[in-house]
Scaffold this motif. Sequence first.
Motif, PDB file in Angstrom:
ATOM      1  N   MET A   1      35.725  35.596  30.064  1.00  0.00           N
ATOM      2  CA  MET A   1      36.239  34.855  28.910  1.00  0.00           C
ATOM      3  C   MET A   1      35.063  34.617  27.979  1.00  0.00           C
ATOM      4  SD  MET A   1      38.079  31.108  28.788  1.00  0.00           S
ATOM      5  CE  MET A   1      39.388  31.646  29.874  1.00  0.00           C
ATOM      6  N   MET A   2      35.279  34.811  26.683  1.00  0.00           N
ATOM      7  CA  MET A   2      34.176  34.709  25.719  1.00  0.00           C
ATOM      8  C   MET A   2      34.622  33.975  24.468  1.00  0.00           C
ATOM      9  SD  MET A   2      32.737  36.069  22.707  1.00  0.00           S
ATOM     10  CE  MET A   2      33.433  37.687  22.423  1.00  0.00           C
ATOM     11  N   MET A   3      33.719  33.146  23.944  1.00  0.00           N
ATOM     12  CA  MET A   3      33.984  32.445  22.693  1.00  0.00           C
ATOM     13  C   MET A   3      32.698  32.431  21.874  1.00  0.00           C
ATOM     14  SD  MET A   3      35.689  28.696  22.055  1.00  0.00           S
ATOM     15  CE  MET A   3      34.465  27.863  23.052  1.00  0.00           C
TER      16      MET A   3
ATOM     17  N   LYS B   1      22.785  33.228   8.394  1.00  0.00           N
ATOM     18  CA  LYS B   1      23.861  32.964   9.348  1.00  0.00           C
ATOM     19  C   LYS B   1      23.257  32.448  10.652  1.00  0.00           C
ATOM     20  CE  LYS B   1      26.506  36.894   7.527  1.00  0.00           C
ATOM     21  NZ  LYS B   1      27.060  38.228   7.836  1.00  0.00           N
ATOM     22  N   ILE B   2      23.897  31.445  11.256  1.00  0.00           N
ATOM     23  CA  ILE B   2      23.523  30.989  12.590  1.00  0.00           C
ATOM     24  C   ILE B   2      24.730  31.194  13.495  1.00  0.00           C
ATOM     25  CG2 ILE B   2      21.766  29.362  11.840  1.00  0.00           C
ATOM     26  CD1 ILE B   2      23.801  27.131  12.145  1.00  0.00           C
ATOM     27  N   LYS B   3      24.477  31.510  14.747  1.00  0.00           N
ATOM     28  CA  LYS B   3      25.585  31.852  15.637  1.00  0.00           C
ATOM     29  C   LYS B   3      25.305  31.375  17.051  1.00  0.00           C
ATOM     30  CE  LYS B   3      23.544  36.474  16.032  1.00  0.00           C
ATOM     31  NZ  LYS B   3      23.740  37.912  15.822  1.00  0.00           N
ATOM     32  N   GLY B   4      26.392  31.214  17.797  1.00  0.00           N
ATOM     33  CA  GLY B   4      26.296  30.843  19.201  1.00  0.00           C
ATOM     34  C   GLY B   4      27.508  31.371  19.940  1.00  0.00           C
ATOM     35  N   SER B   5      27.337  31.680  21.238  1.00  0.00           N
ATOM     36  CA  SER B   5      28.451  32.203  22.023  1.00  0.00           C
ATOM     37  C   SER B   5      28.284  31.832  23.496  1.00  0.00           C
ATOM     38  CB  SER B   5      28.554  33.721  21.870  1.00  0.00           C
ATOM     39  OG  SER B   5      27.465  34.371  22.495  1.00  0.00           O
ATOM     40  N   VAL B   6      29.410  31.780  24.187  1.00  0.00           N
ATOM     41  CA  VAL B   6      29.448  31.539  25.634  1.00  0.00           C
ATOM     42  C   VAL B   6      30.340  32.602  26.252  1.00  0.00           C
ATOM     43  CG1 VAL B   6      30.055  29.934  27.468  1.00  0.00           C
ATOM     44  CG2 VAL B   6      29.140  29.059  25.319  1.00  0.00           C
ATOM     45  N   LYS B   7      29.841  33.243  27.295  1.00  0.00           N
ATOM     46  CA  LYS B   7      30.596  34.280  27.994  1.00  0.00           C
ATOM     47  C   LYS B   7      30.483  34.030  29.487  1.00  0.00           C
ATOM     48  CE  LYS B   7      31.121  39.327  28.136  1.00  0.00           C
ATOM     49  NZ  LYS B   7      30.551  40.613  27.640  1.00  0.00           N
TER      50      LYS B   7
ATOM     51  N   VAL C   1      26.717  33.593  30.531  1.00  0.00           N
ATOM     52  CA  VAL C   1      25.665  33.856  29.549  1.00  0.00           C
ATOM     53  C   VAL C   1      25.907  32.994  28.312  1.00  0.00           C
ATOM     54  CG1 VAL C   1      24.562  35.562  28.054  1.00  0.00           C
ATOM     55  CG2 VAL C   1      25.335  36.231  30.329  1.00  0.00           C
ATOM     56  N   VAL C   2      24.864  32.313  27.874  1.00  0.00           N
ATOM     57  CA  VAL C   2      24.905  31.548  26.624  1.00  0.00           C
ATOM     58  C   VAL C   2      23.932  32.198  25.651  1.00  0.00           C
ATOM     59  CG1 VAL C   2      24.466  29.327  25.518  1.00  0.00           C
ATOM     60  CG2 VAL C   2      25.496  29.408  27.802  1.00  0.00           C
ATOM     61  N   GLU C   3      24.396  32.455  24.429  1.00  0.00           N
ATOM     62  CA  GLU C   3      23.544  33.075  23.422  1.00  0.00           C
ATOM     63  C   GLU C   3      23.572  32.256  22.140  1.00  0.00           C
ATOM     64  OE1 GLU C   3      23.623  37.820  24.610  1.00  0.00           O
ATOM     65  OE2 GLU C   3      24.710  37.148  22.820  1.00  0.00           O
TER      66      GLU C   3
END
Length: 559
Positions: free
Chosen positions: A306-308, A321-327, A334-336
């Motif tokens: 699951m990824m957001m 641009k700034i970005k963040g994600s959780v998978k 993984v957190v990016e």
Amino acid sequence: MASALDDDEICNDDYYSLLNVRREATQEELKAAYRRLCMLYHPDKHRDPELKRQAEQLFNLVHEAYEVLSDPQSRAIYDIYGKRGLDVEGWEVVERKRTPAEIREEYERLQRDREERRLQQRTNPKGTISVGIDATDLFDRYEEDYEEGVGGGVPHVEINKMHISQSIEAPLTTKDTAILSGSLSTHNGNGGGTINLALRRVTSAKGWGEVELGAGDTHGPLLGMKIFRNLTPRFFVTAQCGLQFSSRGVRPGVTTVLARHLDKNTMGYLQWRWGIQSSMNTSIVRDTKSSHFTFAMQLGIPHTFMMMSYQYKFQDEDQTKIKGSVKSGFFGTVVEYGAERKISRHSVLGATVSVGVPQGVSLKIKLNRASQTYFFPIHLTDQLLPSAVFYATVGPLVFYLAIQQLIIRPYMRAQKEQDLEKQRESSASNIARKKQEAEAAVLLMQESVRRIIEAEESRMGLIILNAWYGKFVTDNSRKHERAKVIDVTVPLQCLVKDSKLILTEATKSGLPGFYDPCVGEEKSLKVLYQFRGVMHQVLSGDTEPLRIPKQSHRIDADT
């Protein structure tokens, strides 16, 4: 019809600026502006041969502007494409009785014909270079490693993988395109390459099909087919199938993607894949002017996750641009997080920190230069070490700020100056002509301005005392720069009517008696005027509408 300007000089707003009317001006407003300028520039009002000749040139230019804007068909094209749009090859055969919408459609068809002819001679190269770096020795070594051998105290950083891919497109006909692509990869001393040829054909306005042939020394020959089809304006499908030949036999694969517009900014996707790595995936993507959001779920072998992710877009000229994600899935979590920014006209630099279990900590640096992408994934540690996260976050930021100050900004300033100089050189003759026309217009305005001033003085009305147009230097840090302005007192007074001066949102360099004194630079209009015996002053941007007199312009408003 004689005209004092050539095609390169006239941009979309010049005709509106010349007549000083809104882009939405009615026929009555156009007529009123046209008559006013005709009275000012009519050749029969001047006996001096030189003034008569100059008046005739300006009169013809005003007449040309009125002819275009008063004709609905010509105006429809001019509003979108400028004066050059009226000179497109084949345009003369279009029926004059068509509606503006039909005229636009016909013009776009002619433009497409020209573009299709150009496509025959174009390719669209795209490439990616990825260099994987193993820097785990910086954080994961034992203390005794520092004491082994000569130079043992220096951490060992190595390139452990590399990937290079390139593709070009060659239009064969207006509907057929050949795509040639190839790639080379190496990992820990082992590598291989592939080459692919795809033939794409546009079958209709709703879809296209593609056949792909490939060969390589790692996977063997490949035969594939891909189809895209718009089923409705809001719903499309992509289907892809392939046969991969290898020493283990033939391995088939099928991928189908269904996509639907959920609203103006949101897309929903449903993907089904069968083959070597079978899976089902669903995702929702929302893209707006200020943000980008993605949510995805996948069930498959071997990857289920699951990824957001969320990306915020700053509305600045550098497109930051700034970005963040959780998978999270069977492989771990993984957190990016990261950022990207435009560093030049064609280059975007980005950095992303990846922290995961059991993956460890990595730093990914990406540079997009036109159609080429350079990617540098740096693996720092297999463990979750706070020091690795800190250096992966702070290191690129400090490095970027240093490069920005020492290299990028000086380079961009030099590049901007160079571009401005080239622009000045290329437009020097046109600007000289415009200056000559402006000076001629000011001479022709003298008698009219004298009468306007007399009428305004008699009623204590609007008197333009001084007016300047161009580049003003108000910042103390830029005092070394020289102001580049021209006196436009007479042209502005000539536009005064019934103690009012109204300028539209068009660039002011196209107004009668004006010209551009500093090509490519930001310009303003500064006006010192008197109304009912009181002094007023205003500074207005080049394309800002201006209406005077105004109470807020009073110089003594704070006293």
